[in-house]
Motif scaffolding. Structure first.
Motif, mmCIF file in Angstrom:
data_model
loop_
_atom_site.group_PDB
_atom_site.id
_atom_site.type_symbol
_atom_site.label_atom_id
_atom_site.label_comp_id
_atom_site.label_asym_id
_atom_site.label_seq_id
_atom_site.Cartn_x
_atom_site.Cartn_y
_atom_site.Cartn_z
ATOM 1 N N PRO A 256 -99.436 23.144 55.819
ATOM 2 C CA PRO A 256 -98.022 23.212 55.443
ATOM 3 C C PRO A 256 -97.787 22.958 53.952
ATOM 4 C CG PRO A 256 -98.303 21.896 57.422
ATOM 5 C CD PRO A 256 -99.665 22.162 56.893
ATOM 6 N N MET A 257 -98.618 22.102 53.379
ATOM 7 C CA MET A 257 -98.492 21.789 51.960
ATOM 8 C C MET A 257 -98.699 23.036 51.105
ATOM 9 S SD MET A 257 -100.649 18.864 49.939
ATOM 10 C CE MET A 257 -100.508 17.775 51.367
ATOM 11 N N PHE A 258 -99.738 23.800 51.402
ATOM 12 C CA PHE A 258 -100.026 24.994 50.614
ATOM 13 C C PHE A 258 -99.035 26.117 50.920
ATOM 14 C CE2 PHE A 258 -104.186 22.895 50.187
ATOM 15 C CZ PHE A 258 -104.338 23.003 48.809
ATOM 16 N N ARG A 259 -98.553 26.180 52.167
ATOM 17 C CA ARG A 259 -97.523 27.181 52.474
ATOM 18 C C ARG A 259 -96.242 26.883 51.713
ATOM 19 N NH1 ARG A 259 -99.876 27.275 57.854
ATOM 20 N NH2 ARG A 259 -98.584 25.527 58.500
ATOM 21 N N VAL A 281 -85.816 27.276 52.630
ATOM 22 C CA VAL A 281 -86.621 28.419 53.060
ATOM 23 C C VAL A 281 -87.967 27.946 53.590
ATOM 24 C CG1 VAL A 281 -87.844 30.477 52.242
ATOM 25 C CG2 VAL A 281 -85.487 30.080 51.550
ATOM 26 N N ALA A 282 -88.590 26.983 52.900
ATOM 27 C CA ALA A 282 -89.892 26.467 53.338
ATOM 28 C C ALA A 282 -89.794 25.806 54.708
ATOM 29 C CB ALA A 282 -90.422 25.474 52.304
ATOM 30 N N GLU A 302 -95.308 18.065 59.108
ATOM 31 C CA GLU A 302 -95.085 19.380 58.510
ATOM 32 C C GLU A 302 -93.668 19.519 57.955
ATOM 33 O OE1 GLU A 302 -96.382 18.689 61.401
ATOM 34 O OE2 GLU A 302 -97.841 20.171 62.107
ATOM 35 N N GLY A 303 -92.691 18.899 58.620
ATOM 36 C CA GLY A 303 -91.305 18.984 58.177
ATOM 37 C C GLY A 303 -91.011 18.183 56.931
ATOM 38 N N VAL A 304 -91.972 17.369 56.495
ATOM 39 C CA VAL A 304 -91.802 16.580 55.271
ATOM 40 C C VAL A 304 -92.569 17.191 54.108
ATOM 41 C CG1 VAL A 304 -92.176 14.323 54.199
ATOM 42 C CG2 VAL A 304 -91.382 14.453 56.563
ATOM 43 N N VAL A 305 -93.859 17.458 54.312
ATOM 44 C CA VAL A 305 -94.701 17.883 53.183
ATOM 45 C C VAL A 305 -94.399 19.314 52.751
ATOM 46 C CG1 VAL A 305 -96.546 16.289 53.781
ATOM 47 C CG2 VAL A 305 -96.588 18.601 54.718
ATOM 48 N N SER A 310 -92.716 22.629 48.278
ATOM 49 C CA SER A 310 -91.946 23.782 47.827
ATOM 50 C C SER A 310 -90.975 23.395 46.722
ATOM 51 C CB SER A 310 -91.184 24.381 49.017
ATOM 52 O OG SER A 310 -90.409 25.471 48.614
ATOM 53 N N THR A 311 -90.324 22.250 46.862
ATOM 54 C CA THR A 311 -89.371 21.795 45.843
ATOM 55 C C THR A 311 -90.048 21.624 44.492
ATOM 56 O OG1 THR A 311 -87.961 20.678 47.467
ATOM 57 C CG2 THR A 311 -87.827 19.915 45.198
#
Length: 566
Positions: A256-259, A281-282, A302-305, A310-311
């Motif tokens: 999720p971090m890289f996405r 969006v992320a 996933e909902g945090v990182v 992305s920010t």
């Protein structure tokens, strides 16, 4: 090209590691981290207050400090979102959805630790992108003529006004107001006075400092001063060892971090999107591709990182069009361009060649500043949370005092103080009417340059407006403008159609306590929907945020559609 970029980066570290530049970088990230936890302050208001200070600072140190405030505020904003369920700034609103549930589960430290790491990864990717992409954009931009530059600025103005939070129509109206304010003063071509109303103080136009401090200092403070929501500090005691995730938690956060980093970097290439849209969006994308979307909002890593990465990727990436093309992506970038103009530096493709110390020193300082923020974030959490206990009625009047001092100290002119107060009152009225003033600054900064290039294009083409579609690159930018407007119209029409369908469904469905045999009244049938809407409104007021006008899914459609065209 890679060897040249690395050589220039090495030169940038030589500039950024000079003692006085490190000092200004540290001051910037420290102040940014502090204001990141204060609702109503944020990087816009803080940079506006610090703008007069840059008159007496070398341009390199000034831009390093202001940029440090910009990305430093993102680190501070995540703290309150995770520990207090208080999104002090819009980009971190979505972090609350899973960050605070993790805190209530006793994993607040883990959420913070992974957030710091994800933020650093996202920022590092944005910096790397800037190192290699900005020089390429400069080489391309040097081939632009007045028609191409004018079309590109039109795209930036439209994107900044329509993709920003709030109604796109209101955003366009605010941008037009900014363009009108930008033409106040003496016309450099003809010498004629425009919209000065006989006041000689306006011959040189409206001062950027007065506009910025009025709109984002006085107006924001007046809008936030009556906030009295209590702060729940039951979960703020976080130790350093609490921030270390387990191997399974770290492994779970990698993808999720890289996405999120990839999504943020894509959003940064579209003017006007900014970190707020990138984070929404992320989050929407991560939820859509998840095997367990129903668990989002219950404390998923996933909902945090993903939104935090992305920010930060978007924040760093926003500097690419700003520094290489002179086209700001949002109001903060416009303010940074204004700071360069105050120093007598013209932003644009020539900046890298004429002022390499500023560009490459800034790029190198990003890594230095982000490392400082990683080290500062942990020990200062308790101090930043205690700042929130200071009543706003004491905090903001003291900030207003520094606003007035800063405006007067810039030119020793009381007229500018009055100008700032009038603009501040106007900005407050606009905020109460739900007109966000950020596009005003975008139009004000880009307006004179847009007018100058439009005039040049008309002179070269002998008044033929078709020059903007006859030149291929200019025609592409105009086509993107049309696609952007068409996409907004499509999203609005689709949202209106969906709202009508939901309303019909609500009217047709019996409400609570209504049996099929009993007569259904209008109040009973929509009571459930009205209650849910009232609860949502109350929750939004409690968090003191303005959610983006369209859903994250709609923003994702517009963003990825424009990116695919680019």
């Amino acid at each position: 090209m890679i060897a040249t970029a690395l050589t220039d980066l090495w030169y940038g570290f030589g500039v950024a590691l000079e003692p006085h530049n490190i000092m200004w970088c540290f001051i910037g990230v420290f102040v940014g981290n502090m204001v990141g936890v204060l609702p109503g302050m944020g990087p816009l208001a803080t940079i506006s207050i610090l703008l007069p200070l840059t008159f007496g600072i070398h341009p390199v140190g000034a831009i390093l400090m202001l940029a440090g405030v910009m990305y430093g505020a993102q680190y501070g904003g995540a703290i309150c979102s995770i520990l207090l369920n208080l999104p002090c700034h819009p980009p971190h609103a979505v972090t609350c959805l899973d960050g605070f549930p993790m805190t209530k589960q006793g994993k607040g430290g883990v959420a913070l630790g992974l957030t710091v790491f994800a933020s650093f990864v996202g920022a590092s990717w944005g910096i790397t992108e800037m190192i290699f992409l900005a020089p390429v954009l400069v080489e391309v931009a040097l081939q632009f003529g007045p028609a191409e530059v004018c079309s590109l600025m039109l795209l930036g103005l439209l994107a900044g006004s329509t993709l920003a939070r709030g109604s796109p129509l209101k955003g366009v109206a605010m941008t037009v107001l900014g363009l009108m304010l930008g033409i106040v003063g003496t016309d450099l071509e003809t010498g004629a006075e425009r919209f000065t109303f006989g006041m000689t103080h306006l011959d040189d136009g409206i001062e950027l400092i007065a506009l910025a401090l009025g709109l984002f200092g006085i107006a924001e403070f007046m809008n936030s001063v009556n906030q009295v929501a209590s702060i729940n500090t039951a979960y703020v005691n976080v130790r350093l060892r609490d921030m270390w995730p387990t191997r399974a938690e770290f492994k779970q956060s990698i993808a999720p971090m890289f996405r999120g980093t990839a999504i943020g970097s894509l959003c940064a290439l579209i003017p006007g999107t900014g970190p707020t849209i990138a984070s929404f969006v992320a989050y929407a994308t991560e939820k859509k591709i998840s095997k367990h979307p129903e668990k989002f909002g219950t404390g998923l890593i996933e909902g945090v990182v993903c939104p935090e990465a992305s920010t930060h990727s978007s924040v760093q990436g926003d500097f690419i069009p700003t520094m290489s093309l002179g086209i700001p992506g949002d109001a903060v970038m416009a303010l940074l361009l204004g700071a360069l103009m105050i120093q007598g530096i013209v932003p644009g493709p020539q900046l890298i060649k004429e002022h390499p110390d500023i560009f490459w020193g800034l790029v190198a300082s990003f890594w230095i500043g982000n490392i400082l923020l990683v080290l500062l974030n942990v020990p200062l959490i308790g101090i930043w949370v205690k700042l929130l206990t200071i009543p706003y009625k004491y905090l903001y009047p003291s900030a207003l005092f520094f606003v007035c001092i800063g405006v007067y100290a810039a030119n020793n002119d009381m007229f500018q103080v009055g100008e700032t107060i009038v603009i501040g009152i106007l900005g407050y009225i606009l905020l109460r009417l739900d007109f966000h003033p950020a596009p005003i600054l975008l139009g004000f900064v880009l307006g004179p340059r847009f007018e100058e290039n439009f005039r040049r294009a008309m002179l070269i083409s002998r008044g033929d407006i078709a020059v903007f579609v006859e030149r291929p690159i200019s025609a592409i930018f105009i086509a993107l403008c049309v696609i952007l407007i068409g996409g907004q119209l499509y999203v609005r029409m689709r949202a209106a159609k969906r709202a009508r369908a939901e309303k019909r469904a609500a009217l047709a469905t019996p409400g609570p306590g209504v049996t099929p045999s009993s007569p259904v009244t209008l109040d009973q049938s929509v009571s459930g929907a009205a209650k849910a809407e009232a609860e949502a409104r109350a929750h939004s007021r409690l968090l003191a945020i303005r959610a983006p006008s369209a859903s994250a899914e709609n923003f994702a459609q517009i963003t990825f559609g424009c990116t695919s065209v680019l």
